[in-house]
Structure formats: structure tokens, C-alpha cells
Design a protein around this motif. Structure first.
Motif, PDB file in Angstrom:
ATOM      1  N   PHE A 173      55.398  21.824   8.253  1.00  0.00           N
ATOM      2  CA  PHE A 173      55.661  22.480   6.970  1.00  0.00           C
ATOM      3  C   PHE A 173      54.482  23.397   6.641  1.00  0.00           C
ATOM      4  O   PHE A 173      53.326  22.962   6.674  1.00  0.00           O
ATOM      5  N   ASN A 174      54.767  24.654   6.324  1.00  0.00           N
ATOM      6  CA  ASN A 174      53.684  25.583   6.028  1.00  0.00           C
ATOM      7  C   ASN A 174      53.763  26.197   4.632  1.00  0.00           C
ATOM      8  O   ASN A 174      52.899  26.970   4.235  1.00  0.00           O
ATOM      9  N   ARG A 175      54.808  25.877   3.897  1.00  0.00           N
ATOM     10  CA  ARG A 175      54.958  26.333   2.516  1.00  0.00           C
ATOM     11  C   ARG A 175      55.398  25.157   1.656  1.00  0.00           C
ATOM     12  O   ARG A 175      56.157  24.315   2.116  1.00  0.00           O
ATOM     13  N   ILE A 176      54.945  25.137   0.420  1.00  0.00           N
ATOM     14  CA  ILE A 176      55.240  23.997  -0.439  1.00  0.00           C
ATOM     15  C   ILE A 176      55.443  24.468  -1.871  1.00  0.00           C
ATOM     16  O   ILE A 176      54.846  25.464  -2.299  1.00  0.00           O
ATOM     17  N   SER A 177      56.314  23.766  -2.588  1.00  0.00           N
ATOM     18  CA  SER A 177      56.604  24.110  -3.977  1.00  0.00           C
ATOM     19  C   SER A 177      56.663  22.830  -4.800  1.00  0.00           C
ATOM     20  O   SER A 177      57.162  21.805  -4.321  1.00  0.00           O
ATOM     21  N   PHE A 178      56.103  22.882  -6.008  1.00  0.00           N
ATOM     22  CA  PHE A 178      56.230  21.706  -6.863  1.00  0.00           C
ATOM     23  C   PHE A 178      56.488  22.110  -8.310  1.00  0.00           C
ATOM     24  O   PHE A 178      56.068  23.161  -8.778  1.00  0.00           O
ATOM     25  N   GLY A 179      57.241  21.252  -8.982  1.00  0.00           N
ATOM     26  CA  GLY A 179      57.588  21.490 -10.371  1.00  0.00           C
ATOM     27  C   GLY A 179      56.517  20.975 -11.297  1.00  0.00           C
ATOM     28  O   GLY A 179      56.240  19.772 -11.332  1.00  0.00           O
ATOM     29  N   LEU A 180      55.913  21.885 -12.026  1.00  0.00           N
ATOM     30  CA  LEU A 180      54.916  21.510 -13.023  1.00  0.00           C
ATOM     31  C   LEU A 180      55.574  21.479 -14.406  1.00  0.00           C
ATOM     32  O   LEU A 180      55.356  20.574 -15.190  1.00  0.00           O
ATOM     33  N   GLN A 181      56.371  22.483 -14.696  1.00  0.00           N
ATOM     34  CA  GLN A 181      57.177  22.642 -15.916  1.00  0.00           C
ATOM     35  C   GLN A 181      56.339  22.949 -17.152  1.00  0.00           C
ATOM     36  O   GLN A 181      56.513  23.973 -17.787  1.00  0.00           O
ATOM     37  N   ASP A 182      55.420  22.053 -17.516  1.00  0.00           N
ATOM     38  CA  ASP A 182      54.597  22.261 -18.715  1.00  0.00           C
ATOM     39  C   ASP A 182      53.446  21.264 -18.687  1.00  0.00           C
ATOM     40  O   ASP A 182      53.619  20.116 -18.290  1.00  0.00           O
ATOM     41  N   PHE A 183      52.272  21.709 -19.110  1.00  0.00           N
ATOM     42  CA  PHE A 183      51.112  20.824 -19.150  1.00  0.00           C
ATOM     43  C   PHE A 183      51.070  19.962 -20.414  1.00  0.00           C
ATOM     44  O   PHE A 183      50.378  18.951 -20.458  1.00  0.00           O
ATOM     45  N   ASP A 184      51.784  20.366 -21.463  1.00  0.00           N
ATOM     46  CA  ASP A 184      51.656  19.710 -22.754  1.00  0.00           C
ATOM     47  C   ASP A 184      52.224  18.291 -22.707  1.00  0.00           C
ATOM     48  O   ASP A 184      53.393  18.093 -22.368  1.00  0.00           O
TER      49      ASP A 184
END
Length: 460
Positions: A168-179
Motif C-alpha cells: 500500500f502506498n497511499r492512505i486516507s483517513f476520516g478526521l471529520q472534525d477536531f472539536d
């Protein structure tokens, strides 16, 4: 060669044109799929696709999540059971073998994406087993784009390193909001310190590209709170940032009924949030690729768009040459050059189809010449924000202005509002029109003009 233009925000125009429209990850859209297109139709199209010998793009759907995020609009199964995951992986391996047997083994795989759900719901040993199954049946090129979506709450350093070592050479993750208040309201609690730790591990593993997903329009969000989220996201320094508009559709997505609608920001607040996002990200050098996506100018998406070679499919924007997309797993969609097919959406039916040794197709659509013509136009506008009318005329042997007389009349109304320029030889989307590209491309959607009552997310 496309000319890179800055994006321009016009609140009045965005409000005027903010109506439900397709996102055009395909044309025709999935709303036009029918059960008349069955597994036998898909098998014929798979076999026929070998004749063109195009490269392949693979999509693997892992539908499971440990917990429910209340904003979610994806096809997911909430469970803590590892037993169901093992059963699913056995079925997935069988489906991969069945589909691969119908494809020319010499066709190279230039792209692979694992999505969900939560792909890292699987143990790392299960990931490695599934990887071996795929590489047993398909030949990945040395420079293939291989990406995976992960939930940062259920990841650790060793897991990330083993993903990278696999390929795997690309990655994505859901952050959505820090609050924290927003996170609690949507059941997605992930402390700031942990998110920065996860990004540190990702960078240490040397993934070539990192994408972060944000969502605006969630409960308790304010202009100020989301500005803070953007500032912290910039500190993470991702290569790409996707900023999605939350579509509150509780009748279609029952999980969203757990959200108190009185806590959602109003439309004016959402527009201001979007404006601040655009101003902040572009001032930091990110380029607006389209459809909620921003990328650094050094990112391959930005480079491809500038070169006029950017493309789009069910996996989003891509820089790769034309390929047939093959989807595996529950609800996954395959995109061949002249047909689309979607797998079963019910787990029991998916299992029984695969166990019977047959393709798990539930529905799809056969594309005709008119579909191919309009798809070419829509995707060119979606990706490049411009259209060479002469090139379309030559490719499809038609008089563009005469053939699309009614569409050009509709576009003149959009042009009068400054969304695009109608030249003799080209259509050029303006900086203010780029945020409303769905409104522009929808003019060429013959299905949308013929039917009403379809449910889509709003353009903004």
C-alpha cells in the motif's frame, strides 16, 4: 494543457444554484442501474472487455465497522464479530477467483483501492491473506497506485508499517472534525493527540500520499470551530484534503436519526464555513481539484489537472490512463467501458451467489452510444473545467452546436450568471463556476432531464 485558475466564492450564486444533483462519479449514475442488467449481462461484458485489453483498476469493499458514525451515508455493517468477517473474507476470495477466471490474466493492474466500511476492521493477518488472494489472481504493476482507507481510532504503528510493507502506498483517513463536542454528537470521538500520533506513524511508514477527510455541516459546528479544525489539519500537512458537505437524509440513512437536527448549522453558516475553508486552504497553496477535493500543487492530481489528463471514476479522481474498474465485495461497483454492474447489497444474498459459483451482480446498466457521448462531455468538464467542442465533434462525428442546441441554450443562462464562458470552440468554467460544476454538467445529463424524484445530495 489546462490553465489553472483560482477558485472564487460567490455566496449569492451558491445559494441560487444549491439544489440536489448527482456527484457524477459515473454517467449514467447509479440511480439508473436496473435489475434487467443481471449477472449474465455482466459476464458477457467481462469477457468482451478482454478484447480491448485495457489495464485494470480493482476496488475491494470491506463493509464492517466496529461502531456507528451517525453522519455515515456508506454501505456498512456494524458488528464486533470476527466470525462474520472470516465468513466474508472466504466469500470474497471465492468471488475474486470467479471474476479473475473470466478476465485475461495478462491485463495489468495499475490501481487498487480498499474502502468501506472500515478496511482496518480486519486484523493485519487477514489483510495479508486477502492481499495474497488478490496477487495470486492479478498482476500488479511495479508502479501501481495502491490505496486504503483507515479509521484512525483502530490503528497502530505496526499495522501501518505492515500495510506499507505489503505494498500500500497511499492512505486516507476520516478526521471529520477536531472539536470534541462535534465528535461526541456524531459518535466519532478521536482525541487530537491521537490523530497527530497516527499521522506521525503514517509519515514514518513513508506512504507516498496521505488524504484527510473533513465534513462541514455537522452538529454544533460554527465558523470559528471549523476554522480551528482547518488550522489543525494544516498542521498535519496532508497531501490532499477532502471537505465534504454533510447531507442530512435521515429517511434514507436511519442512523442519522440519532442526530438532533436543531444542533445542525444553518445554511448561511455552512456557506460561510465553506468560504473560509476555500480561503484558508488556497492561501496555504492547496489547489481546488473539484468536488470537495484540494491537493498540494506537487500532488499528482494537481499536476494531472494542469496537464488536462485528470480522470474520474467510482474511486474518485485519478491520474491513471483509461482502465476497467472491477469491484469486489458487498455493494461494490464495476465500471467497464460499456457497462456498469453493482454487487448484491444484502450479505446473505451475496454469500449465496458466491457459494453457488455465480457472479454476485444485483443490477447494472448497458451503455449505448448516447451514454458514451454524454459521459465523455460530463467527465471532461468535471475533471478539466473546460471542454473542446471540436474534439468531441471529431470523436463522435457530429456537429456539436446543432446536436446540443438545447443544452447550449440552457448553458447560456448559467453563462449569464458568470458560471462559464461559451466560446466558439470551447466551454470554459469560470473560477466562480467551479464550485457549481455539478449544475453545469447536469445540463448534459439526459436521464436527469427525463426523470424527477431522484434523491441526490445538494450541490453545495
Amino acid at each position: 494543457m489546462s490553465v489553472v485558475q483560482p477558485i472564487q466564492f460567490d455566496g449569492a450564486l451558491l445559494q441560487k444554484y444549491d439544489r440536489p444533483l448527482p456527484r457524477y462519479t459515473s454517467y449514467p449514475t447509479a440511480a439508473e442501474f436496473t435489475t434487467d442488467f443481471d449477472r449474465h449481462c455482466f459476464q458477457r461484458q467481462l469477457l468482451r472487455s478482454n478484447e480491448a485489453h485495457l489495464p485494470l483498476s480493482l476496488y475491494v469493499h470491506i463493509p464492517f465497522c466496529q461502531t456507528a458514525c451517525y453522519f455515515c451515508g456508506c454501505n456498512v455493517i456494524i458488528t464486533q464479530s470476527q466470525t462474520i468477517a472470516k465468513t466474508y473474507l472466504d466469500a470474497l476470495a471465492a468471488e475474486i477467483a470467479q471474476v479473475a477466471a473470466r478476465l485475461d490474466r495478462t491485463r495489468p493492474v495499475i490501481q487498487m483501492h480498499w474502502g468501506g466500511g472500515t478496511p482496518n476492521y480486519l486484523t493485519i493477518d487477514q489483510v495479508e491473506s486477502l492481499w495474497r488472494t488478490l496477487t495470486q489472481h492479478f498482476e500488479l504493476t511495479n508502479d501501481a497506485e495502491i490505496s486504503i482507507e483507515v479509521n484512525p481510532r483502530y490503528i497502530n504503528r505496526d499495522y501501518l508499517l505492515r500495510l506499507r510493507n505489503l505494498g500500500f502506498n497511499r492512505i486516507s483517513f476520516g478526521l471529520q472534525d477536531f472539536d470534541p463536542q462535534v465528535q461526541l454528537a456524531v459518535n466519532r470521538v478521536q482525541p487530537e493527540t491521537w490523530l497527530f500520533q497516527v499521522m506521525e506513524w503514517i509519515r514514518a511508514a513513508e506512504f507516498e500520499s496521505v488524504n484527510i477527510d473533513l465534513i462541514y455541516g455537522l452538529p454544533y459546528q460554527t465558523v470559528q470551530s471549523f476554522e480551528a479544525t482547518i488550522a489543525k489539519t494544516l498542521r498535519l500537512d496532508p497531501d490532499r484534503i477532502a471537505v465534504f458537505n454533510f447531507a442530512y437524509l435521515p429517511n434514507l440513512k436511519p442512523i442519522q436519526k440519532r442526530i438532533d437536527p436543531t444542533t445542525l448549522p444553518d445554511s448561511a453558516t455552512k456557506l460561510t464555513i465553506l468560504q473560509r475553508v476555500i480561503e484558508r486552504l488556497t492561501s496555504q497553496g492547496y489547489r481546488y481539484i473539484g468536488m470537495d477535493h484540494f491537493a498540494k500543487p506537487t500532488d499528482e492530481l494537481a499536476i494531472a489537472q494542469e496537464a488536462g489528463t485528470l480522470k474520474r471514476n467510482f474511486q474518485g479522481y485519478t491520474t491513471l490512463p483509461t482502465a476497467d474498474l472491477i469491484g469486489f465485495g458487498l455493494t461494490s461497483i464495476s465500471m467497464l467501458q460499456a457497462a456498469y454492474a453493482q454487487n448484491q447489497k444484502h450479505l446473505a444474498t451475496y454469500f449465496s451467489d458466491v457459494a453457488a459459483g455465480q457472479l454476485a451482480t444485483e443490477r447494472g446498466i448497458q451503455l449505448h452510444c448516447e451514454d458514451l457521448l454524454r459521459r465523455t462531455i460530463i467527465m471532461e468538464l468535471m475533471c478539466q473545467f473546460s471542454l473542446d467542442k471540436g474534439a468531441i465533434a471529431r470523436q463522435f462525428n457530429l456537429d456539436f452546436d446543432a446536436y446540443f442546441a438545447s443544452e447550449l441554450a440552457a448553458l447560456r443562462e448559467l453563462a449569464a450568471d458568470g458560471l462559464l464562458h461559451l466560446g466558439r470552440d470551447r466551454l470554459e468554467v469560470t473560477p466562480v463556476g467551479r464550485l457549481l460544476i455539478r449544475n453545469i454538467t447536469a445540463v448534459f445529463d439526459a436521464y436527469l432531464q427525463q426523470k424527477s424524484g431522484r434523491t441526490f445530495s445538494k450541490a453545495i
